[in-house]
Design a protein around this motif. Structure first.
Motif, PDB file in Angstrom:
ATOM      1  N   THR A 292      -2.031  -1.030  -3.870  1.00 38.07           N
ATOM      2  CA  THR A 292      -3.363  -0.078  -3.730  1.00 38.07           C
ATOM      3  C   THR A 292      -2.572   1.346  -3.326  1.00 38.07           C
ATOM      4  O   THR A 292      -1.460   1.364  -2.772  1.00 38.07           O
ATOM      5  CB  THR A 292      -4.010  -0.341  -2.430  1.00 38.07           C
ATOM      6  OG1 THR A 292      -3.440  -0.412  -1.253  1.00 38.07           O
ATOM      7  CG2 THR A 292      -4.637  -1.681  -2.712  1.00 38.07           C
TER       8      THR A 292
ATOM      9  N   HIS B 215       1.007  -1.097  -0.075  1.00 42.82           N
ATOM     10  CA  HIS B 215       0.026   0.013  -0.002  1.00 42.82           C
ATOM     11  C   HIS B 215       1.018   1.220  -0.092  1.00 42.82           C
ATOM     12  O   HIS B 215       1.946   1.162   0.770  1.00 42.82           O
ATOM     13  CB  HIS B 215      -1.027  -0.066   1.289  1.00 42.82           C
ATOM     14  CG  HIS B 215      -1.693   1.157   1.503  1.00 42.82           C
ATOM     15  ND1 HIS B 215      -2.905   1.509   0.495  1.00 42.82           N
ATOM     16  CD2 HIS B 215      -1.646   2.591   1.910  1.00 42.82           C
ATOM     17  CE1 HIS B 215      -3.173   2.406   0.620  1.00 42.82           C
ATOM     18  NE2 HIS B 215      -2.726   3.281   1.739  1.00 42.82           N
TER      19      HIS B 215
ATOM     20  N   PHE C 174      -6.120   3.164   5.018  1.00 45.44           N
ATOM     21  CA  PHE C 174      -5.169   1.774   5.098  1.00 45.44           C
ATOM     22  C   PHE C 174      -5.703   0.987   6.211  1.00 45.44           C
ATOM     23  O   PHE C 174      -5.841  -0.108   5.727  1.00 45.44           O
ATOM     24  CB  PHE C 174      -3.708   2.162   5.503  1.00 45.44           C
ATOM     25  CG  PHE C 174      -2.939   1.002   5.778  1.00 45.44           C
ATOM     26  CD1 PHE C 174      -2.459   0.128   4.539  1.00 45.44           C
ATOM     27  CD2 PHE C 174      -2.582   0.511   6.948  1.00 45.44           C
ATOM     28  CE1 PHE C 174      -1.915  -1.025   4.868  1.00 45.44           C
ATOM     29  CE2 PHE C 174      -1.815  -0.612   7.159  1.00 45.44           C
ATOM     30  CZ  PHE C 174      -1.553  -1.511   6.089  1.00 45.44           C
TER      31      PHE C 174
END
Length: 315
Positions: free
Chosen positions: A87, A67, A289
Motif C-alpha cells: 500500500t 506500506h 498508516f
C-alpha cells in the motif's frame, strides 16, 4: 511486529507515538538484523529513497504487508512484492502538490520571476503579463494528485484535459486522452503538467517531439517523476525557445547535480523534490498508516493497495 525503516535525514522522523501501544514497533537502521526481521509481519518504508525491498523481504518470511510513506513505489517493485500486499500514501500529498502547481503556473503567467529580478535591481519597469483564465492545460496522470491539480486549474477557468494510460470517459472531467496521443494533446494546450507515476509506459514519455508540439508559448510542469522527461531534450528545448519555460520539482538525477545548466536558466524554476512536503505532513502520513493498521488488525480490507503489475493504485 511492525518494522519501520530509517528516515531521510532531511525529513522529520516517523511519529512513533501515534502507533497504538499494543503494537510492537522496531525502528531499524540501514542494516536491520536477521532477528529484527524474522518476527516482522508488517514493514513501513518511511524513507522514500529505500530501494532494497527484495533483499529485506527475503530475510523477513512472515511479512504480509508493506506500506510506503511515499505515493510513488517504483523503487519498491521487485519479484518478492507479489507475495505480499503493498500500500502507499495516496491522498496525503494531493492538495499540497496541487497548490505547488498553482503557484508555479501563476508565477509564470504573471511574470513573478522577472519582477523579483527587477526588484533586486531596484528597477521600476511596467510591463504586461498574461492571464491564466481561458488557457488550456493537459494534466498527465489520472490518480488523486492529477485530479486535484485538474480540479484547481478548472476553478481558475482553465480548460483542462486529463491524460491517462488509455483513453476513457470520466464523469467529472469528460474525455480522458491516452498518453500515446500526447504529441497531439501537447499541440492543443498552453500548459503541460506531469503528475504520473514512473512506469515503463511513462519513462521518457516527454521528449523532443512532445516539447516541439507544446510550442514556444507552452509551459511544462513536472511534479511526477524525473525520468518521465528526457532531460537533454528539455534543456535543448529551453535553450532554443521551443517552449517558454518549465517548473521542475523532480529530475532524472536527484539531487540535481551542481553542474546542471537547469539551475541557472532564466526560464526554469528548480525545486528540490518538495512540492508535496508541508509542515506536519509526517503526522498525516502516520495517521493514514494507523488507519490502515487498524483495518489490518481487524482483518478488514486495506486502502490504497498498489497493483504491482502497473506500479500504482488503480483508480
Amino acid at each position: 511486529m511492525l518494522v519501520i525503516t530509517e528516515s531521510d535525514p532531511e525529513l522529520p522522523p516517523p511519529p512513533l507515538e501515534l502507533i497504538p501501544a499494543d503494537v510492537e514497533v522496531v525502528a531499524v537502521g540501514a542494516t536491520p538484523t536477521d532477528e529484527q526481521l524474522a518476527a516482522a509481519q508488517v514493514v513501513y518504508i518511511w524513507d522514500h529513497r529505500f530501494a532494497d525491498l527484495g533483499s529485506l523481504l527475503r530475510r523477513a518470511p512472515k511479512v504480509r504487508w508493506v506500506h510506503a510513506a511515499s505515493v510513488g513505489v517504483n523503487r519498491l517493485l521487485c519479484p518478492e512484492i507479489h507475495d505480499v500486499v503493498l500500500t502507499n500514501s495516496r491522498g496525503v500529498f494531493d492538495i499540497p502538490i496541487a497548490e505547488w502547481v498553482m503557484a508555479a503556473v501563476l508565477s509564470h503567467t504573471k511574470g513573478f520571476t522577472e519582477s523579483w529580478a527587477l526588484q533586486r535591481e531596484h528597477r521600476w519597469r511596467h510591463r504586461m503579463t498574461g492571464r491564466l483564465a481561458g488557457t488550456r492545460a493537459a494534466v498527465v496522470g489520472t490518480g488523486s494528485i492529477g485530479r486535484a491539480i485538474a480540479e484547481r486549474l478548472m476553478r481558475l477557468d482553465v480548460d483542462v484535459t486529463l491524460v491517462g494510460r488509455a483513453a476513457a470517459t470520466d464523469p467529472q472531467f469528460g474525455t480522458v486522452r491516452a498518453s500515446a496521443d500526447l504529441v497531439l494533446v501537447a499541440a492543443e494546450v498552453d500548459l503541460l503538467v506531469l503528475a504520473a507515476p514512473l512506469t515503463t509506459a511513462t519513462t521518457a514519455l516527454v521528449g523532443a517531439e512532445v516539447l516541439t508540439a507544446l510550442g514556444p508559448n507552452g509551459f511544462l510542469v513536472n511534479v511526477g517523476r524525473g525520468p518521465t522527461v528526457v532531460e537533454t531534450d528539455l534543456v535543448d528545448a529551453l535553450h532554443a525557445g521551443t517552449i517558454a519555460g518549465a517548473a521542475l520539482d523532480v529530475f532524472e538525477v536527484e539531487p540535481l547535480p551542481e553542474e546542471s545548466c537547469l539551475w541557472s536558466m532564466p526560464n526554469v524554476f528548480v525545486s528540490p523534490h518538495m512540492s508535496g512536503d508541508y509542515i506536519g505532513f509526517e503526522g498525516d502520513m502516520m495517521a493514514m498508516f494507523t488507519s490502515n493498521l487498524t483495518r489490518w488488525l481487524r482483518g478488514e480490507p486495506l486502502h490504497n493497495i498498489v497493483d504491482p503489475t502497473v506500479g500504482y493504485v488503480p483508480s
